[in-house]
Design a protein around this motif. Structure first.
Motif, mmCIF file in Angstrom:
data_model
loop_
_atom_site.group_PDB
_atom_site.id
_atom_site.type_symbol
_atom_site.label_atom_id
_atom_site.label_comp_id
_atom_site.label_asym_id
_atom_site.label_seq_id
_atom_site.Cartn_x
_atom_site.Cartn_y
_atom_site.Cartn_z
ATOM 1 N N UNK A 25 -1.359 39.875 75.147
ATOM 2 C CA UNK A 25 -1.192 39.904 76.607
ATOM 3 C C UNK A 25 -2.242 39.076 77.328
ATOM 4 N N UNK A 26 -3.361 39.012 76.652
ATOM 5 C CA UNK A 26 -4.506 38.343 77.315
ATOM 6 C C UNK A 26 -4.612 36.901 76.848
ATOM 7 N N UNK A 27 -4.617 36.724 75.511
ATOM 8 C CA UNK A 27 -4.758 35.386 74.968
ATOM 9 C C UNK A 27 -3.809 35.285 73.778
ATOM 10 N N UNK A 28 -3.148 34.135 73.654
ATOM 11 C CA UNK A 28 -2.193 33.992 72.558
ATOM 12 C C UNK A 28 -1.903 32.520 72.327
ATOM 13 N N UNK A 29 -1.248 32.267 71.208
ATOM 14 C CA UNK A 29 -0.827 30.906 70.954
ATOM 15 C C UNK A 29 0.164 30.500 72.015
ATOM 16 N N UNK A 30 0.156 29.249 72.254
ATOM 17 C CA UNK A 30 1.135 28.751 73.194
ATOM 18 C C UNK A 30 2.544 28.821 72.584
ATOM 19 N N UNK A 31 3.498 28.547 73.396
ATOM 20 C CA UNK A 31 4.884 28.661 72.942
ATOM 21 C C UNK A 31 5.182 27.726 71.800
ATOM 22 N N UNK A 32 4.540 26.544 71.815
ATOM 23 C CA UNK A 32 4.824 25.562 70.766
ATOM 24 C C UNK A 32 3.895 25.697 69.565
ATOM 25 N N UNK A 33 2.978 26.567 69.652
ATOM 26 C CA UNK A 33 2.047 26.745 68.519
ATOM 27 C C UNK A 33 1.024 25.660 68.420
ATOM 28 N N UNK A 34 1.006 24.696 69.282
ATOM 29 C CA UNK A 34 -0.026 23.652 69.216
ATOM 30 C C UNK A 34 -1.085 23.834 70.318
ATOM 31 N N UNK A 36 -3.273 27.132 72.777
ATOM 32 C CA UNK A 36 -3.378 28.569 73.014
ATOM 33 C C UNK A 36 -3.591 28.793 74.503
ATOM 34 N N UNK A 37 -3.262 29.982 74.921
ATOM 35 C CA UNK A 37 -3.241 30.256 76.358
ATOM 36 C C UNK A 37 -4.079 31.497 76.640
ATOM 37 N N UNK A 38 -4.951 31.340 77.602
ATOM 38 C CA UNK A 38 -5.678 32.528 78.095
ATOM 39 C C UNK A 38 -4.958 32.987 79.339
ATOM 40 N N UNK A 39 -4.342 34.160 79.228
ATOM 41 C CA UNK A 39 -3.467 34.561 80.320
ATOM 42 C C UNK A 39 -4.228 35.345 81.374
ATOM 43 N N UNK A 71 -8.688 20.384 75.052
ATOM 44 C CA UNK A 71 -8.406 19.955 76.430
ATOM 45 C C UNK A 71 -7.563 20.979 77.132
ATOM 46 N N UNK A 72 -7.905 21.149 78.359
ATOM 47 C CA UNK A 72 -7.093 22.074 79.167
ATOM 48 C C UNK A 72 -5.801 21.340 79.572
ATOM 49 N N UNK A 73 -4.718 22.027 79.349
ATOM 50 C CA UNK A 73 -3.448 21.430 79.749
ATOM 51 C C UNK A 73 -3.148 21.839 81.173
ATOM 52 N N UNK A 74 -2.968 20.828 81.977
ATOM 53 C CA UNK A 74 -2.679 21.106 83.374
ATOM 54 C C UNK A 74 -1.391 21.939 83.486
ATOM 55 N N UNK A 75 -1.539 22.929 84.251
ATOM 56 C CA UNK A 75 -0.340 23.779 84.371
ATOM 57 C C UNK A 75 0.754 23.058 85.200
ATOM 58 N N UNK A 89 -4.390 26.985 79.601
ATOM 59 C CA UNK A 89 -3.870 26.603 78.291
ATOM 60 C C UNK A 89 -4.728 25.492 77.713
ATOM 61 N N UNK A 90 -5.139 25.679 76.413
ATOM 62 C CA UNK A 90 -6.021 24.682 75.777
ATOM 63 C C UNK A 90 -5.305 24.096 74.577
ATOM 64 N N UNK A 91 -5.544 22.818 74.397
ATOM 65 C CA UNK A 91 -4.816 22.130 73.333
ATOM 66 C C UNK A 91 -5.804 21.286 72.523
ATOM 67 N N UNK A 92 -5.579 21.300 71.211
ATOM 68 C CA UNK A 92 -6.315 20.367 70.347
ATOM 69 C C UNK A 92 -5.331 19.839 69.333
ATOM 70 N N UNK A 93 -5.413 18.538 69.051
ATOM 71 C CA UNK A 93 -4.360 18.000 68.143
ATOM 72 C C UNK A 93 -4.347 18.675 66.772
ATOM 73 N N UNK A 94 -5.490 19.119 66.307
ATOM 74 C CA UNK A 94 -5.509 19.716 64.960
ATOM 75 C C UNK A 94 -5.467 21.241 65.009
ATOM 76 N N UNK A 95 -5.349 21.783 66.125
ATOM 77 C CA UNK A 95 -5.379 23.246 66.238
ATOM 78 C C UNK A 95 -3.954 23.776 66.412
ATOM 79 N N UNK A 96 -3.429 24.207 65.265
ATOM 80 C CA UNK A 96 -2.032 24.671 65.282
ATOM 81 C C UNK A 96 -1.921 26.074 64.763
ATOM 82 N N UNK A 97 -0.902 26.731 65.263
ATOM 83 C CA UNK A 97 -0.573 28.065 64.772
ATOM 84 C C UNK A 97 -0.270 27.997 63.290
ATOM 85 N N UNK A 98 -0.871 28.883 62.547
ATOM 86 C CA UNK A 98 -0.615 28.960 61.115
ATOM 87 C C UNK A 98 -1.063 27.756 60.304
ATOM 88 N N UNK A 99 -1.777 26.935 60.893
ATOM 89 C CA UNK A 99 -2.257 25.781 60.138
ATOM 90 C C UNK A 99 -3.798 25.802 60.051
#
Lengths: 645, 179
Positions: A25-34, A36-39, A71-75, A89-99
């Motif tokens: 509810x608070x923080x989770x992977x983003x929808x695409x898994x690439x 993560x989102x701090x809600x 990098x913060x992804x602009x909403x 939402x934060x993104x890193x090219x090598x930071x993937x869900x389950x990887x």
């Protein structure tokens, strides 16, 4: 879930946190898994950050993310709807869900990469501020520079002023020197004029009448001259003896005996013409009268002294009368009656000088006689001069080698030994210094604290505080006053201790008068009157370590009629001295034909001397011996000349 | 022409000068005791007619020496070597100023002994040795001092008796030892 391997700490913690689904509810992977989102930022900061990252600062978390190149992804509109308005939402090219394996490749951004990015942006601004800074600094510096310049200028100005002052001072000094010189020359000239007037006169007469114009054949002249040498030698012998005796008598006795001589001379005037050659009998009579006149008047003034004069020995008296005879013969030979006043004046001077060898009272006698012999003005001043000289010689005799201080040096004598205190005091007194005495090191330091000294003579072994320590203490506040170690321990080691503790020199105990004087002269040379040193000495004097004794000096004043002849009689040392006296008179006098005559006279005299010298070779050798005795007896002649000058 | 005979006159000069040799016999003895050069220097500083100055110095020396001997005695009984060395140095200085060679030499030895050195100040000696040496040395110095005192007192009393005319020659005349 369990062990996460690989990747930096922060990234692993981040990954682990995202794996925990309870936070979804608070923080989770983003929808695409690439990404993560701090809600819920609040909740994330308060609950999750402390648990996983040991702090509760969202900004700091974001900074960490930035460091690892997240990098913060602009909403966008749609994503905003997806995670809510507040979500980050934060993104890193090598930071993937389950990887998890790719976590290793997530690195902290290298400083090299970061720097240009980090430094460049502010550089413009900082450049500006730096520029301003520099500008300010330059401004300050140039201000400082101008201030310095001003100061330099003012310093230059004052330096110039000082230099000018010094130059002026120098000029004044030179002027003063000049003045002093002129004054002294004038005085010397004055004296020379007086002595010169009688001397040249007499010499001229003696040459003209005695040698050229009289009918005396040359052999006879030679004989005459020879007899002079003998006469004057006898005179010297007698004077020598008389002065010895006179010196040894008590003041009053010698004074009265002096007076007695006068009276005896006057009481046996008849012996004089009998010894005179017939051709001068009228002259002798005139002379005799003169003597009687003068003696009578001196008798009158000294009558009371005469009463007490019985002690004076008859030998002396007869010697004195012989002397008078001798000079009368001399004057009779060469000098016409007209000159008798001068001759008498010189005879008077002779007698006076004898008297002056004994101190004090003789002064009175001279002043008594001065008015008596006012026959010619030059006589008076002659006598005056001579009496001055002789009284000087008395003073000098007591204070033998006293340097000509302009200011008497002030000396601090430090010694606990009474004998050295007395001895040192006496020496200091003799050399004309003022002084204080300290008996220990503490006293010495106190004295130095209280007053200024020109010289400190410091014993080493002292009670309370020894000389070396005292010196060290004195040196803390006084670096300039010379401190002389006065000690019997003078090994090289000791001396180096003294010198390293601030002492300037060593005066070895027991010291002699000359050692003592040497130290004084060395360290108080600045107090010696410069003018007296710069005045040119007659050339003869500097050649002679102990020039004429006061006896022979007396002669140079007493019988001007025969300077040359007498010179011949003195030993070789004395000849140049006498000569130099004459020459110096000529060279000092600032003009007047009189003195030129005098100089030529003296050279004439010198010719005579040479002649006589040959004729009297044997007697000269005897004279040498005598004169040596003479000098041994009184080694303190030189200073007398200095005082007179 | 005249006055040749007068040249021969001055026998007085010669006589005065020969006088000093009269005391030759004792000269060798006294020069051992007294350094005449130093002493004459003192005398030369006297006034022409009396010896007030040199006499006062010599008399002060006597006083000072007597006191110092008392202090030496005390320091010896206290076995205070440092003090003895100091006193030796002190008396050495004033003795040298007068020219009393023997006393000076002995004082110098005492100075060395007090520093626990041998008489030349080179080799070390034991404290016991030093004290022993000093106690015999002290007696010797006192004798030498007495000798000097007698000599000087004689010298001055003779001086006072002598005709004043001799004073100009005081440098050379040597009083005789009457001990």
């Amino acid at each position: 879930m369990s062990n996460i391997s690989g990747g930096p700490d922060f990234v692993r913690k981040l990954f682990k946190m995202l794996e925990d689904s309870s936070y979804s509810d608070v923080v989770s992977w983003g929808a695409n898994g690439d990404s993560f989102v701090v809600k819920e930022i609040d909740a994330f900061t308060k609950t999750i950050l402390p648990r996983h990252f040991k702090h509760s600062n969202f900004a700091s978390f974001v900074r960490q993310l930035n460091k690892y190149d997240f990098h913060k992804i602009r909403s966008t509109d749609d994503s905003a709807g997806l995670y809510g308005e507040q979500a980050w939402e934060f993104h890193h090219p090598q930071f993937h869900y389950n990887n998890r394996d790719q976590l290793d490749s997530i690195k902290r951004k290298t400083p090299a990469n970061r720097k240009p990015a980090a430094v460049n942006p502010p550089s413009d601004a900082s450049n500006n501020s730096q520029l301003n800074d520099l500008q300010n600094q330059i401004n300050n510096l140039s201000k400082l520079q101008s201030v310095m310049n001003e100061r330099l200028l003012s310093l230059n100005k004052s330096y110039d002023a000082v230099v000018q002052d010094i130059l002026n001072f120098k000029k004044n000094m030179v002027a003063q020197d000049q003045l002093m010189h002129e004054l002294i020359q004038y005085l010397i000239g004055l004296e020379a004029e007086k002595s010169g007037s009688s001397r040249s006169f007499v010499n001229g007469n003696s040459l003209d009448d005695g040698i050229n114009n009289t009918f005396v054949p040359s052999e006879q002249a030679q004989k005459l001259i020879n007899s002079y040498t003998q006469v004057s030698r006898a005179s010297i012998d007698q004077m020598n003896e008389i002065s010895q005796r006179v010196q040894s008598l008590h003041n009053i006795t010698s004074n009265t005996s002096n007076m007695n001589n006068h009276s005896i001379i006057s009481s046996e005037p008849l012996t004089i013409p009998s010894t005179l050659p017939s051709l001068g009998s009228e002259n002798a009579m005139g002379l005799n009268n003169n003597i009687r006149n003068i003696n009578n008047s001196s008798d009158a003034t000294m009558s009371n002294l005469f009463l007490t004069s019985q002690r004076s020995s008859t030998i002396e008296n007869s010697e004195m009368s012989k002397m008078t005879e001798i000079s009368q013969q001399r004057s009779n030979d060469f000098i016409p009656e007209a000159m008798f006043n001068n001759v008498m004046s010189s005879d008077n001077v002779t007698v006076l000088t004898v008297g002056h060898l004994s101190p004090k009272q003789s002064h009175a006698s001279s002043s008594n006689i001065i008015p008596v012999s006012t026959a010619s003005p030059s006589n008076v001043s002659r006598i005056d001069n001579t009496s001055q000289n002789t009284s000087n010689s008395m003073r000098v005799h007591r204070s033998t080698f006293m340097p000509a201080w302009s200011v008497p040096p002030k000396v601090l004598l430090v010694d606990d030994d009474l004998v050295y205190q007395k001895f040192g005091s006496k020496l200091l007194e003799v050399f004309g210094c003022s002084f204080d005495i300290a008996v220990d090191g503490i006293g010495a330091v106190n004295h130095m604290n209280m007053s200024k000294y020109d010289l400190v003579l410091m014993d080493i072994v002292l009670p309370n505080l020894d000389g070396v320590e005292a010196t060290a203490q004195i040196r803390r506040f006084d670096n300039s006053t010379p401190i002389i170690s006065m000690t019997s321990s003078i090994s090289q080691q000791d001396c180096s201790i003294y010198l390293s503790n601030g002492m300037n020199d060593v005066l070895a105990k027991p010291f002699s008068k000359s050692m003592f004087l040497k130290i004084l002269e060395n360290y108080c040379s600045h107090l010696v009157m410069p003018n007296f040193q710069s005045i040119p000495r007659p050339f003869g004097i500097s050649d002679i370590s102990t020039p004429t004794t006061s006896n022979s000096d007396m002669f140079s004043h007493s019988s001007d009629t025969s300077v040359g002849e007498k010179n011949n009689d003195h030993n070789d040392n004395l000849v140049p001295n006498q000569m130099s006296l004459t020459v110096s008179n000529g060279s000092y006098s600032s003009g007047g034909p009189m003195f030129t005559i005098m100089s030529s006279m003296s050279s004439n005299d010198y010719m005579q001397q040479v002649m006589n010298h040959i004729a009297n070779a044997s007697s000269v050798t005897r004279k040498n011996a005598l004169d040596k005795d003479f000098q041994d007896q009184r080694p303190c002649k030189k200073p007398k000349f200095e005082v007179i000058e | 022409m005249p006055s040749t005979p007068r040249v021969e006159d001055p026998p007085e000069v010669g006589r005065n000068r020969e006088e000093p040799n009269d005391g030759d016999g004792e000269e060798g003895y006294s020069s051992d005791l007294l350094d005449h050069e130093t002493f004459n220097q003192l005398l030369e500083m006297d006034d022409d007619v009396d010896h007030d100055f040199s006499k006062s110095i010599v008399w002060h020396y006597f006083e000072q020496a007597e006191t110092t001997f008392q202090e030496m005695d005390k320091a010896l009984s206290d076995e205070n070597l440092v003090e003895l060395s100091k006193l030796g140095h002190f008396l050495k200085g004033s003795s040298a100023a007068i020219g009393l060679k023997k006393v000076k030499a002995s004082c110098e030895k005492m100075q060395h002994y007090g520093n626990m050195k041998d008489e030349t100040g080179t080799e070390s000696i034991s404290e016991e040795d030093a004290l022993k040496k000093i106690s015999s040395l002290l007696e010797k110095v006192k004798e030498e001092y007495k000798e000097a005192e007698t000599y000087l007192k004689n010298f001055y009393s003779e001086r006072d008796d002598t005709d004043n005319t001799k004073n100009t020659d005081e440098k050379d005349s040597s009083p005789t030892e009457k001990d």
